[in-house]
Design a protein around this motif. Structure first.
Motif, mmCIF file in Angstrom:
data_model
loop_
_atom_site.group_PDB
_atom_site.id
_atom_site.type_symbol
_atom_site.label_atom_id
_atom_site.label_comp_id
_atom_site.label_asym_id
_atom_site.label_seq_id
_atom_site.Cartn_x
_atom_site.Cartn_y
_atom_site.Cartn_z
ATOM 1 N N ALA A 74 26.659 37.386 62.162
ATOM 2 C CA ALA A 74 27.001 38.093 60.924
ATOM 3 C C ALA A 74 27.971 37.282 60.071
ATOM 4 N N VAL A 75 27.831 37.422 58.773
ATOM 5 C CA VAL A 75 28.729 36.757 57.818
ATOM 6 C C VAL A 75 30.080 37.470 57.861
ATOM 7 N N PRO A 76 31.188 36.740 58.041
ATOM 8 C CA PRO A 76 32.502 37.390 58.043
ATOM 9 C C PRO A 76 32.804 38.029 56.690
ATOM 10 N N ALA A 77 33.479 39.154 56.721
ATOM 11 C CA ALA A 77 33.804 39.880 55.485
ATOM 12 C C ALA A 77 34.650 39.039 54.539
ATOM 13 N N ASP A 78 35.573 38.207 55.090
ATOM 14 C CA ASP A 78 36.435 37.403 54.215
ATOM 15 C C ASP A 78 35.681 36.261 53.536
ATOM 16 N N ALA A 79 34.437 36.006 53.943
ATOM 17 C CA ALA A 79 33.626 34.954 53.323
ATOM 18 C C ALA A 79 32.789 35.495 52.171
ATOM 19 N N ALA A 80 32.850 36.797 51.923
ATOM 20 C CA ALA A 80 32.102 37.462 50.858
ATOM 21 C C ALA A 80 30.591 37.286 51.045
ATOM 22 N N PRO A 81 30.001 38.084 51.964
ATOM 23 C CA PRO A 81 28.563 37.984 52.206
ATOM 24 C C PRO A 81 27.761 38.185 50.921
ATOM 25 N N LEU A 82 26.714 37.390 50.761
ATOM 26 C CA LEU A 82 25.814 37.549 49.624
ATOM 27 C C LEU A 82 24.849 38.689 49.923
ATOM 28 N N SER A 83 24.392 39.390 48.906
ATOM 29 C CA SER A 83 23.419 40.468 49.118
ATOM 30 C C SER A 83 22.074 39.894 49.569
ATOM 31 N N ALA A 84 21.812 38.626 49.210
ATOM 32 C CA ALA A 84 20.597 37.929 49.646
ATOM 33 C C ALA A 84 20.947 36.459 49.837
ATOM 34 N N PRO A 85 20.463 35.845 50.918
ATOM 35 C CA PRO A 85 20.716 34.415 51.112
ATOM 36 C C PRO A 85 20.169 33.622 49.927
ATOM 37 N N THR A 86 20.872 32.544 49.563
ATOM 38 C CA THR A 86 20.495 31.763 48.390
ATOM 39 C C THR A 86 20.233 30.312 48.780
ATOM 40 N N PRO A 87 18.984 29.841 48.589
ATOM 41 C CA PRO A 87 18.686 28.430 48.881
ATOM 42 C C PRO A 87 19.374 27.512 47.876
ATOM 43 N N LEU A 88 19.952 26.427 48.367
ATOM 44 C CA LEU A 88 20.553 25.444 47.479
ATOM 45 C C LEU A 88 19.465 24.573 46.857
ATOM 46 N N SER A 89 18.504 24.175 47.685
ATOM 47 C CA SER A 89 17.454 23.276 47.232
ATOM 48 C C SER A 89 16.494 23.988 46.296
ATOM 49 N N ARG A 90 16.089 23.289 45.271
ATOM 50 C CA ARG A 90 15.114 23.829 44.341
ATOM 51 C C ARG A 90 13.831 23.027 44.437
ATOM 52 N N LEU A 91 13.281 22.990 45.647
ATOM 53 C CA LEU A 91 12.032 22.272 45.875
ATOM 54 C C LEU A 91 10.919 22.904 45.057
ATOM 55 N N GLU A 92 10.073 22.072 44.493
ATOM 56 C CA GLU A 92 8.927 22.573 43.729
ATOM 57 C C GLU A 92 8.023 23.411 44.630
ATOM 58 N N GLY A 93 7.246 24.279 44.031
ATOM 59 C CA GLY A 93 6.356 25.146 44.792
ATOM 60 C C GLY A 93 5.374 24.395 45.661
ATOM 61 N N GLY A 94 4.891 23.248 45.208
ATOM 62 C CA GLY A 94 3.909 22.480 45.969
ATOM 63 C C GLY A 94 4.505 21.598 47.046
ATOM 64 N N CYS A 95 5.843 21.560 47.164
ATOM 65 C CA CYS A 95 6.517 20.693 48.138
ATOM 66 C C CYS A 95 6.927 21.470 49.379
ATOM 67 N N THR A 96 6.798 20.834 50.516
ATOM 68 C CA THR A 96 7.400 21.364 51.736
ATOM 69 C C THR A 96 8.734 20.667 51.912
ATOM 70 N N GLY A 97 9.614 21.249 52.686
ATOM 71 C CA GLY A 97 10.879 20.573 52.951
ATOM 72 C C GLY A 97 11.934 21.490 53.515
ATOM 73 N N VAL A 98 13.056 20.888 53.822
ATOM 74 C CA VAL A 98 14.191 21.595 54.398
ATOM 75 C C VAL A 98 15.098 22.066 53.271
ATOM 76 N N ALA A 99 15.556 23.297 53.375
ATOM 77 C CA ALA A 99 16.458 23.864 52.384
ATOM 78 C C ALA A 99 17.727 24.358 53.072
ATOM 79 N N LEU A 100 18.880 24.026 52.492
ATOM 80 C CA LEU A 100 20.137 24.618 52.933
ATOM 81 C C LEU A 100 20.243 25.977 52.267
ATOM 82 N N VAL A 101 20.658 26.967 53.035
ATOM 83 C CA VAL A 101 20.719 28.336 52.531
ATOM 84 C C VAL A 101 22.118 28.898 52.752
ATOM 85 N N ALA A 102 22.760 29.291 51.658
ATOM 86 C CA ALA A 102 24.084 29.913 51.743
ATOM 87 C C ALA A 102 23.916 31.397 52.050
ATOM 88 N N ARG A 103 24.745 31.894 52.979
ATOM 89 C CA ARG A 103 24.737 33.321 53.311
ATOM 90 C C ARG A 103 26.000 34.014 52.822
#
Length: 146
Positions: A74-103
């Motif tokens: 679980a995300v600690p309360a003091d870290a301010a959990p996001l209502s939805a995880p947010t990917p940092l990477s903006r890979l194009e729709g046709g691309c596969t790849g690894v994305a970092l996701v902030a919680r």
């Protein structure tokens, strides 16, 4: 504000099929949770899936279900959990790849700062027919392997 921990130690290889819609056609592709920590996750994004957007068929929308704020760890309360995880990477729709996701808001701010400061590097591989422009080479350009 303390610096969030960026090392990922807890592998959680989960393959989750997601129904994706692209160009009027539907396809099944796996979204793979490679590693999940309290504030950060590493996710494999399949082709045919846009990274961002709060509508069906995007990685961001799928992560709302796959990684809710209370999912372990679980995300600690003091870290301010996001209502939805947010990917940092903006890979194009046709691309596969690894994305970092902030919680958490704290991790999202840290990842954004790292990306703006050059601390996050994206590497893309492309198959090119013909010759690539010489401008792609050099220190600031792409690396071209022949």
């Amino acid at each position: 504000m303390p610096t969030p921990r960026l090392a990922l130690c807890t592998p959680r290889h989960s393959t989750v099929p997601a129904q994706l819609h692209s160009g009027g056609r539907s396809a099944r592709a796996p979204i793979v949770l490679h590693s999940v920590e309290a504030e950060l996750a590493v996710v494999w994004k399949p082709a045919g899936c846009k990274s961002l957007g709060e509508y069906p068929g995007t990685l961001q929308d799928a992560l709302r279900t796959l990684l809710p704020p209370r999912a372990p760890p679980a995300v600690p309360a003091d870290a301010a959990p996001l209502s939805a995880p947010t990917p940092l990477s903006r890979l194009e729709g046709g691309c596969t790849g690894v994305a970092l996701v902030a919680r958490s808001s704290r991790m999202l701010a840290a990842l954004d700062a790292a990306a703006l400061g050059g601390g996050v590097r994206h590497t893309f591989v492309a198959l090119v027919h013909g010759r690539v422009p010489e401008a792609w080479g050099g220190e600031e350009g792409a690396t071209v392997l022949l």
